[in-house]
Motif scaffolding. Structure first.
Motif, PDB file in Angstrom:
ATOM      1  N   THR A  23       0.828  -1.204   0.000  1.00  6.86           N
ATOM      2  CA  THR A  23       0.000   0.000   0.000  1.00  6.86           C
ATOM      3  C   THR A  23       0.862   1.254   0.000  1.00  6.86           C
ATOM      4  O   THR A  23       0.613   2.200  -0.757  1.00  6.86           O
ATOM      5  CB  THR A  23      -0.925   0.020   1.224  1.00  6.86           C
TER       6      THR A  23
ATOM      7  N   LEU B 173       0.853   4.039  -3.000  1.00  7.99           N
ATOM      8  CA  LEU B 173       0.452   5.418  -2.721  1.00  7.99           C
ATOM      9  C   LEU B 173       1.586   6.384  -3.052  1.00  7.99           C
ATOM     10  O   LEU B 173       1.366   7.423  -3.698  1.00  7.99           O
ATOM     11  CB  LEU B 173       0.042   5.561  -1.260  1.00  7.99           C
TER      12      LEU B 173
ATOM     13  N   LEU C 296      -7.132   7.208  -0.312  1.00 10.22           N
ATOM     14  CA  LEU C 296      -6.717   5.893   0.175  1.00 10.22           C
ATOM     15  C   LEU C 296      -7.974   5.164   0.624  1.00 10.22           C
ATOM     16  O   LEU C 296      -8.614   5.560   1.599  1.00 10.22           O
ATOM     17  CB  LEU C 296      -5.719   6.026   1.323  1.00 10.22           C
TER      18      LEU C 296
ATOM     19  N   LYS D 269      -7.155   0.746   8.391  1.00 10.80           N
ATOM     20  CA  LYS D 269      -6.683   1.914   7.627  1.00 10.80           C
ATOM     21  C   LYS D 269      -5.565   2.666   8.352  1.00 10.80           C
ATOM     22  O   LYS D 269      -4.652   3.180   7.723  1.00 10.80           O
ATOM     23  CB  LYS D 269      -7.856   2.844   7.323  1.00 10.80           C
TER      24      LYS D 269
ATOM     25  N   GLN E 197      -2.201   1.222   7.650  1.00 13.19           N
ATOM     26  CA  GLN E 197      -1.758   1.535   6.290  1.00 13.19           C
ATOM     27  C   GLN E 197      -1.287   2.984   6.196  1.00 13.19           C
ATOM     28  O   GLN E 197      -0.288   3.290   5.533  1.00 13.19           O
ATOM     29  CB  GLN E 197      -2.904   1.290   5.304  1.00 13.19           C
TER      30      GLN E 197
ATOM     31  N   ILE F 129      -4.328  13.429   1.536  1.00 10.65           N
ATOM     32  CA  ILE F 129      -4.782  12.062   1.308  1.00 10.65           C
ATOM     33  C   ILE F 129      -6.068  11.829   2.085  1.00 10.65           C
ATOM     34  O   ILE F 129      -6.084  11.850   3.324  1.00 10.65           O
ATOM     35  CB  ILE F 129      -3.715  11.028   1.726  1.00 10.65           C
TER      36      ILE F 129
ATOM     37  N   VAL G  68      -8.884   9.493   3.424  1.00 10.86           N
ATOM     38  CA  VAL G  68      -8.914   8.086   3.810  1.00 10.86           C
ATOM     39  C   VAL G  68     -10.323   7.729   4.260  1.00 10.86           C
ATOM     40  O   VAL G  68     -10.891   8.389   5.133  1.00 10.86           O
ATOM     41  CB  VAL G  68      -7.907   7.804   4.952  1.00 10.86           C
TER      42      VAL G  68
ATOM     43  N   THR H  78      -5.972   4.854  -4.353  1.00  6.61           N
ATOM     44  CA  THR H  78      -5.189   3.666  -3.986  1.00  6.61           C
ATOM     45  C   THR H  78      -6.052   2.809  -3.075  1.00  6.61           C
ATOM     46  O   THR H  78      -6.474   3.258  -2.011  1.00  6.61           O
ATOM     47  CB  THR H  78      -3.889   4.053  -3.251  1.00  6.61           C
TER      48      THR H  78
END
Length: 220
Positions: A23, A27, A45, A53, A56, A187, A189, A211
């Motif tokens: 991951t 990313l 993400l 999460k 990651q 990012i 998420v 991603t």
């Protein structure tokens, strides 16, 4: 030892280690291919509900630190216990970083960026306003690229007043934080990306890439 190697050394599952590495590399590759260090870049993400999460995100932060990025903000939902829980996890997981909570503004002002810094903030209007003002007044971000990971980015972060032709307070403060640096990477998420993906280009919040990481084999 790299920041990523240091982080994965504390993970207790080979499957998790491989997922985090995969991951993070996906990313960071997306970011490297698109980011010009002059503008704002949004990415998404995407994971399943309760599929890890945070783990990651920490892997991605570690690899970005290996690439030279030094200033990170990790946003949680507006919940005191969740913010505290996330702060403690990040502090314990990223031992070679300076990890700050939302009341550590004096430490942030004094310590500088000798090590990568992760600031864990909840999406609360007064908290975001305080840190926006701090980032602008200290010029800490001048010449740097700010990296923001927004957990549950479809909750509160987007402009909830768009249909009234106004800008919601949290959205306005987040935009100001993004603009406090020379360039930023944002990012988003979430496991429920519908509102994010349906953003128009003109909103400034539509992700340029997605991603996705698959849940582990024992995921239920």
């Amino acid at each position: 030892m790299s920041y990523l190697e240091d982080y994965i050394s504390i993970l207790n599952s080979y499957e998790l280690i491989e997922t985090v590495k995969s991951t993070a590399n996906q990313l960071v590759t997306e970011i490297t291919n698109r980011f010009d260090f002059r503008n704002q870049l949004n990415g998404l993400l995407l994971g399943n509900v309760q599929s890890g999460k945070t783990g990651q995100m920490l892997g991605a932060i570690s690899l970005l630190a290996d690439k030279g990025y030094r200033l990170f903000i990790l946003l949680t939902t507006d919940n005191v216990d969740l913010q505290r829980q996330t702060y403690l996890r990040v502090r314990d997981s990223l031992s070679n970083f300076t990890v700050l909570s939302e009341k550590d503004e004096i430490i942030f002002s004094q310590r500088g960026l000798s090590k990568p810094v992760v600031i864990v903030l909840k999406k609360n209007s007064s908290v975001l306003r305080k840190w926006k003002n701090l980032l602008v007044s200290t010029n800490t971000c001048r010449g740097l690229s700010l990296v923001i990971f927004d957990d549950e980015a479809d909750a509160a972060s987007l402009n909830t007043l768009v249909n009234k032709r106004r800008v919601s307070t949290i959205n306005r403060n987040l935009q100001a934080i993004k603009e406090s640096s020379s360039a930023s990477i944002y990012i988003q998420v979430t496991a429920t990306p519908q509102a994010i993906i349906l953003q128009g280009e003109e909103s400034g919040w539509k992700p340029a890439f997605v991603t996705y990481f698959k849940p582990g084999s024992k995921y239920l």
